[in-house]
Design an enzyme around this catalytic site. Structure first.
Site, PDB file in Angstrom:
ATOM      1  N   ARG A 173       1.050  -1.263  -0.209  1.00  0.00           N
ATOM      2  CA  ARG A 173      -0.158   0.136   0.245  1.00  0.00           C
ATOM      3  C   ARG A 173       1.401   1.265  -0.318  1.00  0.00           C
ATOM      4  NH1 ARG A 173      -2.059  -3.768  -1.354  1.00  0.00           N
ATOM      5  NH2 ARG A 173      -4.267  -5.127   0.431  1.00  0.00           N
ATOM      6  N   SER A 291     -10.846  -0.497   2.538  1.00  0.00           N
ATOM      7  CA  SER A 291     -10.826  -1.128   4.314  1.00  0.00           C
ATOM      8  C   SER A 291      -9.784   0.799   5.153  1.00  0.00           C
ATOM      9  CB  SER A 291      -8.760  -1.892   3.787  1.00  0.00           C
ATOM     10  OG  SER A 291     -10.100  -2.908   2.990  1.00  0.00           O
ATOM     11  N   GLU A 402      -5.579   3.431   6.206  1.00  0.00           N
ATOM     12  CA  GLU A 402      -5.025   3.702   5.178  1.00  0.00           C
ATOM     13  C   GLU A 402      -5.600   4.892   4.781  1.00  0.00           C
ATOM     14  OE1 GLU A 402      -5.855   0.299   1.314  1.00  0.00           O
ATOM     15  OE2 GLU A 402      -5.495  -0.389   3.369  1.00  0.00           O
TER      16      GLU A 402
END
Length: 407
Positions: A173, A291, A402
């Site tokens: 990520r 998420s 995130e």
């Protein structure tokens, strides 16, 4: 024919543009349709010292309810070009996609064309440009595995640059593009014209297009146990791309980790997606950022001391050494925050019998923080902070959000 936004409103709010449907009014909203228009808009904002937000699908961001005093840019270019076959006899093909292309539309196109490489990333909301900044991944694939290069506008140099795969520093990520979002530009000007702010909330490099290398194949590899189970095969089995995509979409649907298609009834979303699923009633489990926390990677010693019973997989620590990756969703649930968890509303005199907050965990997935209707930025952030404290107390892990958080 639906009304155009200009027919009733000058600019949208972030609540109109984001999948969690939260965020305040925007000073200026620009929808460029050519590369030159994208660059001109970015240059103008930077020259004026104005905050700049490049928005894709609005799926990985949580924005304050306060007015955004700046320019928000949504690239409307969605072209896809098969430029050439790869050198040699590999059977690979080189494809370039404009940054504004809807990500899932692009995945669907690669599957229909018989190009293997990103079928496991089906159903992820967002755009092609945003996908490489975040290095999205799911079901055994990451976008980094198929990216050859990124064409971007360098806001510092004032020039178009080509950034090859090796210089994109892809990680879990993470990318070099994302890192520049938090860098401070070189000081420009003096006195009142002196600029020392970060590039945030957009990277220094504004993605214009992404070049991929795909394998010509009607089959893909089932790269994750959960996906293999859904398909009734062993991990590593080769299967038809359309079957893999269908299974991924089905799994994501059971977790409500797809975007709510009712958002496309909002005229501000017009023209951003070619294939819009049939919309029924609004599904508040899907009013989320996706998420909300990144799956943490810890040292083997930390895992041994604190993660007994938790899922554990090989991972890489920030310094590049081996570590242990665990499940943020598992940590949240086992710290006492179960599906559907909601805090009392802030206006309540006490927790006993109080109306719950309008923000809560999804009723089917603990990793999604959702807007149950009328939630504010503060509602979601209060819930996120509570969860982070609880997980830290239980497992000595500070969960990292995130989404891009814009206050």
């Amino acid at each position: 024919m639906p009304a155009t936004p200009s027919a009733f409103e000058t600019t949208p709010t972030f609540a109109d543009l984001t999948t969690i449907r939260i965020g305040g009014p925007i000073d200026e909203f620009v929808r460029p349709e050519t590369r030159d228009e994208v660059i001109d808009t970015v240059r103008r904002a930077d020259a004026q010292g104005t905050r700049l937000c490049i928005i894709g699908g609005g799926s990985n961001m949580l924005v304050s309810d306060a007015p955004f005093h700046g320019v928000v840019v949504r690239d409307m270019r969605d072209g896809i070009r098969v430029s050439r076959s790869a050198p040699g006899d590999s059977g690979d093909v080189i494809v370039e996609a404009d940054a504004g292309a809807n990500w899932d539309d692009f995945v669907a196109w690669t599957v229909s064309e018989g190009y293997e490489g990103i079928e496991g990333l089906s159903g992820i909301p967002g755009s092609v440009g945003a996908s490489v900044v975040q290095n999205i991944g799911a079901y055994g694939q990451e976008v980094a595995s198929s990216v050859l290069s990124v064409t971007a506008w360098d806001r510092q140099a004032g020039a178009i640059v080509e950034i090859g795969h090796d210089n994109l520093a892809f990680g879990y990520r993470f990318s070099a593009l994302k890192a520049t979002m938090y860098e401070t530009p070189e000081v420009q000007g003096t006195g009142e014209g002196r600029r020392e702010t970060r590039w945030f909330p957009s990277p220094r490099y504004v993605v214009l297009a992404v070049t991929y290398r795909f394998r010509r194949s009607r089959q893909g590899t089932v790269g994750m146990g959960q996906l293999a189970k859904a398909l009734g095969v062993e991990k590593g089995t080769r299967m038809d791309l359309t079957d893999i995509r269908a299974a991924v979409l089905s799994i994501r649907a059971t977790k409500d980790m797809l975007e709510d298609p009712t958002r496309y009834a909002n005229p501000w979303m017009a023209g951003t997606k070619r294939e819009i699923p049939e919309a029924g009633e609004p599904n508040h489990n899907r009013w989320s950022c996706g998420s909300f926390f990144i799956n943490p990677v810890v040292t083997a010693e930390h895992a041994r001391r604190y993660l007994d019973g938790a899922p554990q997989y090989p991972g890489v620590l920030p310094d590049g050494t081996p570590g242990v990756k665990t499940s943020a969703a598992w940590l949240i649930d086992h710290a006492g925050f179960h599906k559907g968890f909601r805090l009392p509303g802030v206006a309540a005199d006490s927790a006993d019998g109080a109306e719950p907050s309008s923000a809560g965990l999804s009723t089917v997935h603990t990793l999604a923080l959702t807007n149950r209707g009328g939630a504010t930025f503060d509602d979601v952030w209060r819930l996120a902070s509570c969860i982070r404290r609880g997980v830290d107390d239980a497992y000595h892990i500070d969960l990292v959000p995130e989404p891009v958080v814009i206050r």
